[in-house]
Design a protein around this motif. Structure first.
Motif, PDB file in Angstrom:
ATOM      1  N   MET A  81      23.226  13.705   7.167  1.00  0.00           N
ATOM      2  CA  MET A  81      22.820  13.485   5.775  1.00  0.00           C
ATOM      3  C   MET A  81      23.985  13.779   4.835  1.00  0.00           C
ATOM      4  SD  MET A  81      20.578  16.952   4.928  1.00  0.00           S
ATOM      5  CE  MET A  81      20.079  16.346   3.339  1.00  0.00           C
ATOM      6  N   ASN A  82      23.968  13.155   3.669  1.00  0.00           N
ATOM      7  CA  ASN A  82      24.949  13.456   2.629  1.00  0.00           C
ATOM      8  C   ASN A  82      24.373  14.589   1.785  1.00  0.00           C
ATOM      9  OD1 ASN A  82      26.464  13.526   0.201  1.00  0.00           O
ATOM     10  ND2 ASN A  82      27.076  11.390   0.476  1.00  0.00           N
ATOM     11  N   SER A 138      39.577  11.556   3.851  1.00  0.00           N
ATOM     12  CA  SER A 138      38.238  12.028   4.220  1.00  0.00           C
ATOM     13  C   SER A 138      37.376  12.382   3.006  1.00  0.00           C
ATOM     14  CB  SER A 138      38.341  13.244   5.150  1.00  0.00           C
ATOM     15  OG  SER A 138      38.976  14.331   4.497  1.00  0.00           O
ATOM     16  N   ILE A 153      26.453  22.874   5.616  1.00  0.00           N
ATOM     17  CA  ILE A 153      26.776  21.815   6.583  1.00  0.00           C
ATOM     18  C   ILE A 153      26.998  22.409   7.965  1.00  0.00           C
ATOM     19  CG2 ILE A 153      28.610  20.194   7.236  1.00  0.00           C
ATOM     20  CD1 ILE A 153      28.675  19.233   4.376  1.00  0.00           C
ATOM     21  N   GLN A 162      36.292   9.196  -0.791  1.00  0.00           N
ATOM     22  CA  GLN A 162      35.163   8.320  -1.102  1.00  0.00           C
ATOM     23  C   GLN A 162      34.358   8.877  -2.273  1.00  0.00           C
ATOM     24  OE1 GLN A 162      32.665   7.450   2.256  1.00  0.00           O
ATOM     25  NE2 GLN A 162      31.493   5.878   1.179  1.00  0.00           N
ATOM     26  N   HIS A 163      34.205  10.199  -2.305  1.00  0.00           N
ATOM     27  CA  HIS A 163      33.483  10.813  -3.435  1.00  0.00           C
ATOM     28  C   HIS A 163      34.434  11.139  -4.580  1.00  0.00           C
ATOM     29  CE1 HIS A 163      30.359  12.987  -5.547  1.00  0.00           C
ATOM     30  NE2 HIS A 163      31.185  14.003  -5.700  1.00  0.00           N
ATOM     31  N   ARG A 174      25.547  16.667  -0.467  1.00  0.00           N
ATOM     32  CA  ARG A 174      25.854  16.659  -1.900  1.00  0.00           C
ATOM     33  C   ARG A 174      24.921  15.701  -2.649  1.00  0.00           C
ATOM     34  NH1 ARG A 174      30.343  14.335  -1.539  1.00  0.00           N
ATOM     35  NH2 ARG A 174      31.685  16.137  -1.131  1.00  0.00           N
ATOM     36  N   GLN A 175      24.814  14.481  -2.138  1.00  0.00           N
ATOM     37  CA  GLN A 175      23.986  13.467  -2.782  1.00  0.00           C
ATOM     38  C   GLN A 175      22.506  13.852  -2.733  1.00  0.00           C
ATOM     39  OE1 GLN A 175      24.779   9.484  -1.408  1.00  0.00           O
ATOM     40  NE2 GLN A 175      22.830   8.701  -2.141  1.00  0.00           N
ATOM     41  N   SER A 176      22.057  14.375  -1.591  1.00  0.00           N
ATOM     42  CA  SER A 176      20.652  14.762  -1.455  1.00  0.00           C
ATOM     43  C   SER A 176      20.282  15.853  -2.449  1.00  0.00           C
ATOM     44  CB  SER A 176      20.375  15.246  -0.025  1.00  0.00           C
ATOM     45  OG  SER A 176      20.582  14.208   0.899  1.00  0.00           O
TER      46      SER A 176
END
Length: 887
Positions: free
Chosen positions: A1-2, A346, A228, A349-350, A4-6
């Protein structure tokens, strides 16, 4: 799962506004770096600014703990959880929801979104917090709630200010790998791992007394890296997918296997004590390099540069610590920049700016690495030599030499001693530091405008959302005085003649200092604009600044009195037009730099005044004469093209898609102002000319270095350019008169020829090294001498002569001419002695400094009384080098 986004999506659904991560360098003079998620909301929590709408926030905040009060640097690599750079997930309530909702939200997220088994979850609360206990009992068995004291479960911002009890959520990782006496709930072991801290801000503390806040608030923090690790079933943050790409690069560089070593470490039965110790050291070095590469990447990406002091020195310390751990793994060439590349790939992307600035970040990192690698070998030689003499306490004097001559930060030397169970004579080290005042600036000095520390809450509550700037269209305006403030921003009813203060106007033509441009100055007059023909000003506007979005002008009342409600006329001084010219020229310069030097160019600072501009930008090396000429020519071509200024308002997304350049860390609203001159497109709220031709001529007056990786261009345009050109022409005219020649270059060449003839005539006897005494040690010729009235050129000639005549030679010459001292040194065929390092140490005794290459270097000095001591030290250093075995 992501994760941060969740997290952000979960709290957005709970009515929270998502805020972007603020820069690692905060707008807060009390902090070295952003070290917690609440830093961006500090002014709201302290009541300095009004509560936003909605009064709920959530963020994924980059944090740095590597200096100042919060410093985890020396723990990194040796524990499972410490990092210099990490991400803090947080949700915040500003006088809205409190304990019940905060507890319910956290429990829902941990159990339903993250899916943790309730049987492994535990909670701690403050020993006096019955309210939190009651709310937790709605979700958790009472046996899983533990009360703890102030040390563990009470939070406060400082000796005064908001504070309150806190509650922490723990995950039990089981007893299989955790057997220490500290592996209990609330202990220092890792079995019970704290993943989320909920701070209940419910008191105001002042003079040791706590009073309840009328609107208590919530501040929470969850460490992304450790959660994580738990989700992936890892016992160490560094073993997770976050760090895997970095570990793979380090494995490739070192030809070592991190994961094999890590597996062995978890099965220590298979290792002898010595093998266990070596394995632990290798793993620690891998982890330090990976962690520090992340910190270096983000600091460079966000505009921090390597420096001798402040944040730049912290950055340098972090990199050099990583280099030293690479050295322990056998690396002898620059390598961190390759790990930095993996960080950009790495995490880009964010954090998209990492990919945009990747090449620049790598180049900066590599350049700094190469610089340190030039001295690390000699430094390690000195360190190891002193170790042979050390029983328990390492010499503070040698530690200072490592710091001052070889660039070893103090904590790096302390790290190396810690590994050998030795301590440092810090008292002697500090004495040497105190003696070198110019080198004692490494401790961070907070920056910030103290004038902005007034209480603005009342003003913001009263005038929140006031849009009163009319200066884009007008330099004159009829205005009303809304507020008068004293120098501490306290409200006044009136000002009397010759008093200073601040005014807030219902509308103002005065532009506040922003984007590098200084604030407008001008006048306030009684009466309407059409009545001002012979009017004397009532007040002078000395400066204009923006305070939390409000334009305030600093004034001096010249006559009479000024009251709230007075209706006046405001006039901006004509210098505004010259500021506008220099501001527009800055945009054209920025465009030209990117066009000629490359897309890596980013603005690092600027100053725009009526008579000059200064522009700082990221670039790894000095600009050549040709580059400067090309840049100046391109700017002037854009000026001559008479490009129209096009100003548009649009969303930040539209602006970026149009190619508009934005400054990192600058706060932009949902709608931004975009200013274009031809292909130059920037986000900007500043004042500009209508057409580029109004700028006039543009001249670059100076190019210099600000810090490692940051260059500065100073330039003039408009009226200042005319004066600059006139001064140059006047100088040429006077030079022609002095040379009695209309052909200036021909006259200069004639004068140079005459000077050479005079030199040749007076320099009858050429100095020779053969006239100097020498000492021969182990086949090495050592020449150390003091010279009288010898030029630098003559000294260099003697050194060249000595090097040409000997296979192995070390020569250092100190020349005195009246009260001036110059030093020259040369080395040939001696690996253990470098001319630049040798001469630098000797020059320090003479109150000077110098540098150069390993085979030739020069320096200067001031204290002629110390020449004999300098000669003695030069001999001692050389003899010591001759007897030292190289690494």
């Amino acid at each position: 799962m992501n994760l941060r986004q969740s997290y952000l999506e979960f709290f957005a659904k709970k009515g929270h506004k998502i805020y972007s991560s603020i820069p690692l360098v905060p707008d807060d003079s009390s902090l070295l770096f952003t070290n917690a998620g609440m830093v961006g909301f500090k002014d709201i929590f302290t009541g300095k600014i009004p509560i936003p709408i909605p009064p709920r926030a959530t963020s994924a905040q980059l944090c740095m703990r590597a200096g100042g009060k919060h410093n985890d640097l020396e723990n990194v690599g040796y524990t499972a959880r410490h990092h210099t750079l990490f991400e803090m997930l947080g949700n915040f309530s500003f006088g809205d929801y409190f304990k019940r909702e905060a507890i319910a939200f956290s429990w829902e997220f941990v159990t339903e979104i993250l899916g943790f088994d309730k049987n492994v979850l535990y909670v701690t609360i403050h020993e006096s917090d019955d309210e939190a206990y009651r709310f937790w009992c709605e979700h958790v068995e009472p046996s899983r709630i533990k009360r703890m004291g102030d040390k563990d479960n009470f939070w406060q911002m400082g000796d005064s200010g908001p504070c309150g009890p806190c509650s922490e959520i723990y995950v039990d990782q089981g007893e299989k790998y955790f057997h220490s006496s500290e592996d209990y709930l609330g202990g220092d072991g890792d079995r019970f791992l704290e993943i989320w801290n909920l701070v209940f801000m419910q008191y105001e503390q002042k003079d040791g007394v706590r009073t309840p806040l009328p609107k208590p608030s919530i501040d929470t923090g969850m460490g992304l890296e450790r959660v994580i690790a738990l989700l992936e079933g890892k016992l160490n943050n560094f073993d997770t997918s976050l760090f895997a790409p970095l570990m793979q690069v380090i494995e490739k560089l070192t030809n070592l296997n991190y994961y094999h070593d890590d597996m062995l470490l978890n099965n220590t039965v298979a290792l002898t004590p010595s093998s266990l110790d070596e394995t632990k050291k290798r793993i620690a070095s891998f982890r330090v390099i990976a962690d520090h590469a992340r910190a270096v990447t983000f600091l460079l990406a966000q505009g921090v540069n390597f420096d001798k002091e402040g944040r730049g020195y912290v950055l340098r310390r972090i990199l050099r610590r990583a280099i030293r751990h690479g050295y322990l793994l056998g690396l002898r060439e620059a390598f961190v920049y390759e790990v930095v590349n993996a960080v950009c790939e790495s995490m880009g992307q964010h954090y998209t700016y990492l990919l945009e600035r990747k090449d620049f970040i790598k180049e900066q990192c590599k350049t700094e690495e190469v610089r340190f690698l030039e001295t690390i070998e000699s430094g390690m030689e000195l360190f190891n030599a002193e170790l042979q003499k050390t029983q328990k306490i390492f010499s503070g004097e040698v530690a200072f030499r490592l710091y001052d001559t070889f660039g070893f930060p103090l904590d790096l030397t302390q790290d190396m001693l810690k590994e050998r169970n030795l301590t440092l004579d810090t008292q002697t080290f500090n004495l040497h530091m105190d003696a070198q005042k110019s080198r004692s600036k490494a401790s961070w000095k907070g920056s910030g405008d103290d004038s902005k520390q007034g209480d603005f809450k009342w003003l913001l509550n009263k005038y929140s959302g006031l849009e009163n700037f009319v200066g884009y269209e007008h330099t004159e305006s009829e205005v009303e005085v809304l507020e008068i403030l004293d120098s501490h921003f306290k409200p006044l009813d009136s000002l009397q003649a010759h008093e200073l203060g601040y005014v807030l106007l219902d509308k103002t033509p005065f532009y506040p200092q922003s984007g590098g441009a200084i604030g407008d100055q001008g006048e306030l007059h009684k009466g309407k604009l059409h009545q001002l023909k012979d009017s004397k000003p009532l007040a002078q506007i000395k400066d204009t600044q923006k305070y939390f979005g409000l334009n305030l002008s600093r004034i001096e009342l010249l006559q009479g009195n000024l009251k709230v409600g007075d209706k006046l006329s405001a006039l901006v001084w004509k210098e505004r037009q010259e500021i506008a010219k220099h501001h527009s020229a800055t945009h054209l310069l920025h465009f030209a730099l990117r066009k000629i030097l490359g897309e890596h160019i980013t603005q690092a600072g600027s100053l725009v005044e009526p008579n000059r501009l200064r522009f700082d930008f990221s670039h790894p090396k000095p600009l050549s004469e040709q580059e400067l000429e090309n840049i100046q020519e391109l700017v002037n071509r854009q000026i001559c093209a008479n490009l129209p200024q096009i100003c548009e308002s649009m969303s930040i997304t539209q602006a970026k898609s149009k190619g508009a350049m934005a400054l990192f860390g600058e706060k932009y609203g949902e709608v931004v102002r975009v200013v274009s001159f031809g292909d130059s497109v920037e986000l900007c709220g500043g004042i500009h000319v209508e057409h580029s031709a109004e700028i006039g001529s543009f001249y670059i007056t100076k190019e210099s270095g600000v810090s490692s990786g940051v260059r500065r261009i100073e330039a003039v345009c408009g009226k200042a350019a005319y004066l600059y050109g006139k001064s140059a022409l006047d100088t040429i005219r006077l030079a022609k008169q002095s040379l009695k020649s209309q052909d200036l270059l021909q006259g200069i060449q004639k004068l140079k020829t005459q000077i050479e003839q005079i030199k040749s005539h007076t320099n009858k006897s050429k100095a020779s090294v053969k006239t100097l005494g020498f000492q021969e040690i182990q086949g090495i010729k050592l020449i150390i001498a003091k010279l009288e009235d010898t030029s630098n050129a003559q000294a260099k000639s003697m050194i060249d002569e000595a090097k040409n005549q000997n296979q192995k030679v070390a020569i250092l010459l100190i020349a005195q001419s009246q009260d001036k001292i110059s030093l020259s040194a040369g080395v040939r065929g001696i690996e253990s002695l470098k001319a630049n390092i040798w001469i630098k140490e000797v020059a320090q005794i003479l109150g000077g400094s110098g540098g150069g290459r390993g085979d030739f270097a020069t320096a200067g000095g001031k204290d002629i009384t110390k020449i004999d001591s300098a000669l003695k030290l030069a001999r001692e250093i050389a003899l010591d080098a001759f007897s030292t075995k190289t690494l």
